[in-house]
Design a protein around this motif. Structure first.
Motif, PDB file in Angstrom:
ATOM      1  N   LEU A  37       0.820  -1.206   0.000  1.00 44.30           N
ATOM      2  CA  LEU A  37       0.000   0.000   0.000  1.00 44.30           C
ATOM      3  C   LEU A  37       0.854   1.257   0.000  1.00 44.30           C
ATOM      4  N   ALA A  69      -1.096  -1.810  -9.208  1.00 46.19           N
ATOM      5  CA  ALA A  69      -1.440  -3.053  -8.513  1.00 46.19           C
ATOM      6  C   ALA A  69      -0.454  -4.171  -8.790  1.00 46.19           C
ATOM      7  N   HIS A  88     -10.149  -0.899   0.846  1.00 45.71           N
ATOM      8  CA  HIS A  88      -9.000  -0.196   0.277  1.00 45.71           C
ATOM      9  C   HIS A  88      -8.087  -1.164  -0.468  1.00 45.71           C
ATOM     10  N   CYS A  89      -7.869  -2.342   0.098  1.00 44.48           N
ATOM     11  CA  CYS A  89      -6.992  -3.322  -0.542  1.00 44.48           C
ATOM     12  C   CYS A  89      -7.597  -3.839  -1.847  1.00 44.48           C
ATOM     13  N   ARG A 128      -9.666  -2.253  -3.772  1.00 45.96           N
ATOM     14  CA  ARG A 128      -9.563  -1.163  -4.741  1.00 45.96           C
ATOM     15  C   ARG A 128      -8.123  -0.985  -5.220  1.00 45.96           C
ATOM     16  N   ARG A 129      -7.182  -1.177  -4.310  1.00 46.04           N
ATOM     17  CA  ARG A 129      -5.771  -0.929  -4.626  1.00 46.04           C
ATOM     18  C   ARG A 129      -5.112  -2.087  -5.365  1.00 46.04           C
TER      19      ARG A 129
END
Length: 277
Positions: free
Chosen positions: A111, A117, A246-247, A249-250
């Motif tokens: 992150l 990604a 968040h993960c 999406r990331r």
């Protein structure tokens, strides 16, 4: 296998044969992948993965119970709350080979890298730990130790209940993260094996059952204790959910490292929430 969870070393998603997994299959999958306990994994297929992640809170109960027992013994022997807290925090790391902590560190590095990604996932697969991972590990362990020490300072019972609840809540977060609709970021590893395996209704039922059990356990400390323990579970699961979103999406989905990060986040949030108020 991705970092962040323990047990079986097979790669790739599980087979998906017809039929259902038994409760014993689910328990073996949960304890065989989430702990270092000598449990033989006899099935590595989709039904076993589904049942196993529904059994994940039971593995958390065992880990949390062992940690609480260690702390209680040290307190009984005359150890300070801080020393007992250090030992208590060490037990889950030992019983998971530190893989949840490793997953937390790897996720923080991914992150924090700010990379696309695909590059971030490569960073997470490295064997070394970067600065973001080191800082996150240090702060997380300090927060856990400080919270457990404060709770032990209030008495052995509040501390022990909090430690057990943190262990269970951490694995409820994993069950929720395995619900249908949450994709895997990679085609292999434990993340791919369990991603999307648990029906949404079953995952929510586990979360509600865990919240109710937390309230029942907290009730031994009085009505306010019941409310505080239930609220701590909800706060912790909320924090894990935000990290999961968040993960996904990331990274485009979940990995074994992300599962480790979710478990440590939920455990820490539970302990910290119970020190407040």
């Amino acid at each position: 296998m991705d970092g962040g969870t323990g047990g079986d070393q097979r790669g790739g998603p599980p087979r998906d044969p017809a039929g259902r997994a038994s409760a014993a299959d689910g328990a073996r999958f949960a304890f065989g992948t989430l702990t270092v306990l000598p449990v033989r994994l006899e099935r590595w297929d989709r039904p076993a993965a589904r049942a196993g992640m529904l059994w994940a809170p039971a593995a958390g109960l065992a880990v949390g119970g062992a940690a609480a027992a260690t702390g209680a013994l040290l307190l009984f022997a005359g150890a300070t709350p801080l020393l007992a807290a250090v030992a208590t925090v060490a037990v889950p790391a030992v019983l998971t080979r530190g893989l949840h902590l490793d997953g937390l560190a790897d996720t923080a590095d991914g992150l924090g890298s700010g990379r696309p990604a695909e590059d971030a996932l490569r960073i997470m697969k490295r064997s070394d730990i970067g600065p973001f991972g080191v800082i996150t590990l240090l702060l997380t362990l300090l927060a856990q130790t400080a919270a457990v020490s404060a709770l032990y300072g209030r008495g052995g019972a509040p501390g022990a209940l909090a430690v057990v609840l943190a262990g269970v809540t951490a694995r409820i977060a994993l069950t929720l993260a395995c619900r249908t609709g949450v994709p895997a970021a990679r085609p292999d590893g434990l993340g791919a094996a369990v991603a999307g395996a648990v029906p949404v209704g079953a995952a929510v039922a586990v979360a509600l059952l865990g919240t109710g059990a937390g309230a029942a356990a907290g009730a031994v400390l009085g009505p306010l204790g019941a409310a505080r323990h239930a609220l701590a579970v909800l706060v912790a699961l909320g924090a894990a959910h935000l990290l999961l979103r968040h993960c996904v999406r990331r990274f485009g989905g979940v990995t074994g490292d992300v599962f480790g990060a979710l478990a440590e986040t939920a455990a820490t949030a539970t302990l910290v929430a119970l020190t407040l108020g």
